[in-house]
Design a protein around this motif. Structure first.
Motif, PDB file in Angstrom:
ATOM      1  N   TYR A   1      -0.318   0.183   5.520  1.00 51.32           N
ATOM      2  CA  TYR A   1       0.037  -0.465   4.262  1.00 51.32           C
ATOM      3  C   TYR A   1       0.903   0.452   3.401  1.00 51.32           C
ATOM      4  O   TYR A   1       1.929   0.035   2.857  1.00 51.32           O
ATOM      5  CB  TYR A   1      -1.230  -0.829   3.487  1.00 51.32           C
ATOM      6  N   GLN A   2       0.482   1.699   3.272  1.00 51.02           N
ATOM      7  CA  GLN A   2       1.204   2.628   2.406  1.00 51.02           C
ATOM      8  C   GLN A   2       2.585   2.951   2.967  1.00 51.02           C
ATOM      9  O   GLN A   2       3.546   3.109   2.215  1.00 51.02           O
ATOM     10  CB  GLN A   2       0.401   3.914   2.225  1.00 51.02           C
TER      11      GLN A   2
ATOM     12  N   LEU B   1       1.541  -3.980  -1.270  1.00 50.56           N
ATOM     13  CA  LEU B   1       1.141  -3.192  -0.103  1.00 50.56           C
ATOM     14  C   LEU B   1       0.495  -1.873  -0.521  1.00 50.56           C
ATOM     15  O   LEU B   1      -0.484  -1.424   0.099  1.00 50.56           O
ATOM     16  CB  LEU B   1       2.355  -2.929   0.790  1.00 50.56           C
ATOM     17  N   LEU B   2       1.007  -1.243  -1.564  1.00 47.93           N
ATOM     18  CA  LEU B   2       0.386  -0.004  -2.052  1.00 47.93           C
ATOM     19  C   LEU B   2      -1.007  -0.280  -2.615  1.00 47.93           C
ATOM     20  O   LEU B   2      -1.922   0.534  -2.438  1.00 47.93           O
ATOM     21  CB  LEU B   2       1.274   0.644  -3.118  1.00 47.93           C
TER      22      LEU B   2
ATOM     23  N   LEU C   1       6.523  -6.885  -3.417  1.00 45.36           N
ATOM     24  CA  LEU C   1       5.905  -6.692  -2.109  1.00 45.36           C
ATOM     25  C   LEU C   1       5.449  -5.256  -1.927  1.00 45.36           C
ATOM     26  O   LEU C   1       4.350  -4.995  -1.426  1.00 45.36           O
ATOM     27  CB  LEU C   1       6.896  -7.079  -1.004  1.00 45.36           C
ATOM     28  N   GLY C   2       6.285  -4.298  -2.332  1.00 41.34           N
ATOM     29  CA  GLY C   2       5.906  -2.893  -2.213  1.00 41.34           C
ATOM     30  C   GLY C   2       4.666  -2.565  -3.024  1.00 41.34           C
ATOM     31  O   GLY C   2       3.772  -1.850  -2.559  1.00 41.34           O
ATOM     32  N   VAL C   3       4.601  -3.100  -4.236  1.00 40.65           N
ATOM     33  CA  VAL C   3       3.419  -2.866  -5.089  1.00 40.65           C
ATOM     34  C   VAL C   3       2.170  -3.460  -4.449  1.00 40.65           C
ATOM     35  O   VAL C   3       1.097  -2.833  -4.434  1.00 40.65           O
ATOM     36  CB  VAL C   3       3.654  -3.458  -6.492  1.00 40.65           C
TER      37      VAL C   3
ATOM     38  N   GLY D   1       4.710  -0.109   2.311  1.00 42.81           N
ATOM     39  CA  GLY D   1       4.868  -0.272   0.866  1.00 42.81           C
ATOM     40  C   GLY D   1       5.783   0.763   0.249  1.00 42.81           C
ATOM     41  O   GLY D   1       6.632   0.435  -0.592  1.00 42.81           O
TER      42      GLY D   1
ATOM     43  N   THR E   1      10.303  -5.346  -4.687  1.00 40.70           N
ATOM     44  CA  THR E   1       9.476  -4.466  -5.533  1.00 40.70           C
ATOM     45  C   THR E   1       8.044  -4.979  -5.605  1.00 40.70           C
ATOM     46  O   THR E   1       7.085  -4.203  -5.493  1.00 40.70           O
ATOM     47  CB  THR E   1      10.074  -4.381  -6.944  1.00 40.70           C
TER      48      THR E   1
ATOM     49  N   ILE F   1       2.402  -7.826   8.171  1.00 46.67           N
ATOM     50  CA  ILE F   1       3.151  -7.333   7.009  1.00 46.67           C
ATOM     51  C   ILE F   1       4.597  -7.811   7.072  1.00 46.67           C
ATOM     52  O   ILE F   1       5.187  -8.199   6.058  1.00 46.67           O
ATOM     53  CB  ILE F   1       3.083  -5.794   6.950  1.00 46.67           C
TER      54      ILE F   1
ATOM     55  N   ILE G   1       9.309  -0.356  -1.494  1.00 47.56           N
ATOM     56  CA  ILE G   1       9.484  -0.244  -2.944  1.00 47.56           C
ATOM     57  C   ILE G   1      10.555   0.780  -3.295  1.00 47.56           C
ATOM     58  O   ILE G   1      11.324   0.600  -4.252  1.00 47.56           O
ATOM     59  CB  ILE G   1       8.143   0.101  -3.626  1.00 47.56           C
TER      60      ILE G   1
END
Length: 326
Positions: free
Chosen positions: A218-219, A198-199, A194-196, A222, A192, A160, A226
């Motif tokens: 992941y969460q 990973l979620l 990348l965060g989406v 993420g 942003t 990650i 984000i």
């Protein structure tokens, strides 16, 4: 084992002398677990080995030679991966336990040396030229495959991190990176996105049961990425900070509901704190535009009252989560 409880039962006549003596003997001769001590020493050993090799190479670079250094790093990496491939258990999309204690550390050392090998190859010989995205994508691909193939959360975290590095280089224009312009809006959009991603990977892992235990990692990455990107957007976008706050509230609502379904106070906690921070920034941006003594007093009142309110809210939410577990 609480011996006093058995002594009390003995006084009440619920157990006999032999049973009490057996309990005391078992307690006195109980083995002491060194599990976490050994794991800590092994992790420390991997870090010390990696760091020691780096210092040795740095101090003797002129006498050792770059080819020899690359050969040593490559041999260590190949040896670690060879051992892990021979020892690993059959692949499954469910959680697979490590075959032995040394396995995790050999895999970790192999991945660290592989990243070092690629980085050294690019730094010394510019093997990938100016294609810096490729120099980060190759370790990303190897780490991601290794994380799933060997079922290792530590390697997943490294993958990650490499994904973040690859997106920062590949998505962001090179001019911004070379000028060290980390306040760029492009980086905020990248974070942003990348965060989406990973979620979404966390949701996919849970719903499709693809290494479901990876979902938390992941969460966790993420959510933090984000939220930090949204806060950066609130600070940097003077003309759209309300839109960033609304977007942050929408993401926060999703994570909040997900956390309640999973009975995770941790994600409830970070969601509330990040949303509170984002709202506070917007509140004071509006307040500073007023520029009078009333705004100053209102600001002091907000800080005190809102801090108390957030604490009480978190206490209440923690109770709700605990009651929902019962």
């Amino acid at each position: 084992m609480n011996v006093k409880v058995f002594e009390k039962l003995h006084k009440e006549g619920l157990i006999n002398d032999n049973s009490l003596a057996s309990v005391k003997t078992t307690e006195e001769n109980r083995l002491f677990s060194l599990h976490w001590e050994i794991k800590t020493l092994l992790y420390l050993g991997v870090l010390l080995l990696s760091g020691g090799l780096g210092i040795l190479i740095y101090k003797n670079i002129d006498t050792i030679g770059h080819q020899v250094i690359l050969l040593i790093i490559g041999v260590i990496c190949a040896g670690c991966f060879s051992y892990c491939i021979r020892q690993k258990l059959p692949f499954s999309w469910e959680q697979v336990k490590s075959p032995n204690t040394f396995f995790d550390y050999a895999l970790l050392l192999g991945c660290l040396t592989f990243v070092t090998f690629i980085g050294y190859l690019q730094f010394q010989y510019t093997a990938f030229g100016t294609a810096y995205g490729l120099a980060t994508f190759i370790p990303l691909a190897v780490l991601a495959i290794s994380a799933y193939y060997f079922d290792h959360l530590g390697v997943l975290s490294m993958a990650i991190t490499n994904l973040a590095a690859w997106m920062g280089i590949a998505v962001t224009p090179f001019q911004l990176l070379s000028a060290n312009d980390f306040s760029s809006r492009q980086l905020i959009y990248t974070g942003t996105l990348l965060g989406v991603i990973l979620l979404l990977l966390a949701m996919l892992s849970t719903q499709k049961n693809l290494k479901k235990h990876f979902a938390f990692t992941y969460q966790n990455f993420g959510a933090h990425i984000i939220f930090i990107s949204c806060i950066a957007g609130i600070c940097m976008f003077d003309d759209a900070h309300f839109l960033w706050l609304l977007f942050m509230a929408g993401i926060g609502t999703y994570i909040y509901l997900q956390a309640f379904r999973e009975r995770s106070f941790y994600f409830v906690l970070i969601t509330v704190l990040y949303l509170y921070l984002g709202f506070t920034i917007v509140f004071f941006r509006v307040l500073f535009k007023m520029a009078d003594i009333g705004a100053l007093y209102l600001g002091f009142f907000y800080v005190i009252s809102s801090a108390i309110g957030v604490i009480l809210l978190l206490i209440n939410l923690n109770k709700k989560i605990k009651n929902a577990r019962v």
